[in-house]
Scaffold this motif. Structure first.
Motif, mmCIF file in Angstrom:
data_model
loop_
_atom_site.group_PDB
_atom_site.id
_atom_site.type_symbol
_atom_site.label_atom_id
_atom_site.label_comp_id
_atom_site.label_asym_id
_atom_site.label_seq_id
_atom_site.Cartn_x
_atom_site.Cartn_y
_atom_site.Cartn_z
ATOM 1 N N LEU A 12 0.830 -1.202 0.000
ATOM 2 C CA LEU A 12 0.000 0.000 0.000
ATOM 3 C C LEU A 12 0.863 1.250 0.000
ATOM 4 N N MET A 13 1.887 1.285 0.844
ATOM 5 C CA MET A 13 2.757 2.455 0.889
ATOM 6 C C MET A 13 3.458 2.652 -0.452
ATOM 7 N N ALA A 39 -3.802 13.068 -1.913
ATOM 8 C CA ALA A 39 -4.008 12.097 -0.824
ATOM 9 C C ALA A 39 -3.574 12.690 0.510
ATOM 10 N N LEU A 40 -2.395 13.297 0.538
ATOM 11 C CA LEU A 40 -1.890 13.893 1.777
ATOM 12 C C LEU A 40 -2.786 15.027 2.265
ATOM 13 N N GLN A 41 -3.220 15.886 1.361
ATOM 14 C CA GLN A 41 -4.077 17.007 1.756
ATOM 15 C C GLN A 41 -5.423 16.519 2.278
ATOM 16 N N THR A 42 -6.018 15.548 1.589
ATOM 17 C CA THR A 42 -7.320 15.023 2.013
ATOM 18 C C THR A 42 -7.204 14.396 3.400
ATOM 19 N N ALA A 43 -6.190 13.559 3.601
ATOM 20 C CA ALA A 43 -5.998 12.909 4.899
ATOM 21 C C ALA A 43 -5.732 13.932 6.000
ATOM 22 N N GLU A 169 5.305 9.200 4.590
ATOM 23 C CA GLU A 169 5.829 8.381 5.682
ATOM 24 C C GLU A 169 5.174 8.732 7.017
ATOM 25 N N ASP A 170 4.695 9.969 7.168
ATOM 26 C CA ASP A 170 3.984 10.380 8.390
ATOM 27 C C ASP A 170 2.763 9.501 8.649
ATOM 28 N N VAL A 174 -0.182 5.099 11.205
ATOM 29 C CA VAL A 174 -1.653 5.102 11.218
ATOM 30 C C VAL A 174 -2.182 3.993 10.308
ATOM 31 N N VAL A 175 -1.594 3.860 9.130
ATOM 32 C CA VAL A 175 -1.990 2.800 8.209
ATOM 33 C C VAL A 175 -1.766 1.436 8.866
#
Length: 185
Positions: A12-13, A39-43, A169-170, A174-175
């Motif tokens: 996934l990563m 993806a980063l902004q939405t999350a 990577e942040d 959580v994933v």
């Protein structure tokens, strides 16, 4: 088209990292940020609005993976992404990913003057257009409808060129928690 299933956090990563430089349209005529930044902004927006709901945040992170897995499939990208992550991230994340397109159609029906990006306006037609009254009632009865609308709103807002929303990577820890089924809501 071949079905893709992401079975490990590493897979996934890798897919999420592959979103750097990948766009929602093959010719880059769509949204102004690549799938990685989107993806980063939405999350990040979901983390801000729903800090305890890690599944919703991860759904925001992976919701548009279908554009990477099947470029140009605007109508089916949500289903493709949901199927790809279901086994790893669970049913709720997969359903939220699948519902982000119906949530757009729902919002187009109940808030007709609501602004969409140019690309989202264009793809709305391919995705079925605004919901009918019957579809609205059915959507509202879904126990995940409110969360899907929250995801959709973050999706619509997460398209800002140059916004630093952290690094992929942040999100690894959580994933991993969501993949392990750790109660994180």
């Amino acid at each position: 088209m071949e079905r893709v299933e992401l079975c490990t956090v590493e897979e996934l990563m890798a897919a999420l990292y592959a979103c750097r430089g990948a766009w929602d349209t093959p010719d880059r005529s769509g949204d102004p940020v690549d799938l990685h930044d989107h993806a980063l902004q939405t999350a990040a927006l979901l983390r801000r609005s729903r800090p305890s709901d890690k599944e919703l945040q991860v759904a925001g992170l992976v919701h548009d993976l279908g554009h990477l897995l099947s470029p140009g499939d605007d109508a089916g990208h949500a289903d493709r992404a949901a199927e790809a992550v279901r086994g790893l991230l669970g049913e709720r994340v997969a359903r939220l990913v699948r519902l982000h397109v119906p949530a757009k159609r729902y919002l187009a029906a109940v808030e007709p003057g609501r602004g969409l990006s140019a690309q989202s306006s264009l793809t709305l037609g391919a995705q079925g257009g605004p919901m009918t009254a019957r579809e609205v009632a059915s959507f509202e009865a879904d126990p995940l409808a409110e969360d899907a609308v929250t995801l959709r709103q973050a999706d619509d807002a997460g398209k800002v060129v140059g916004l630093d929303a952290g690094s992929m990577e942040d999100w690894r820890a959580v994933v991993e928690l969501v993949a392990q089924g750790v109660p994180v809501r």
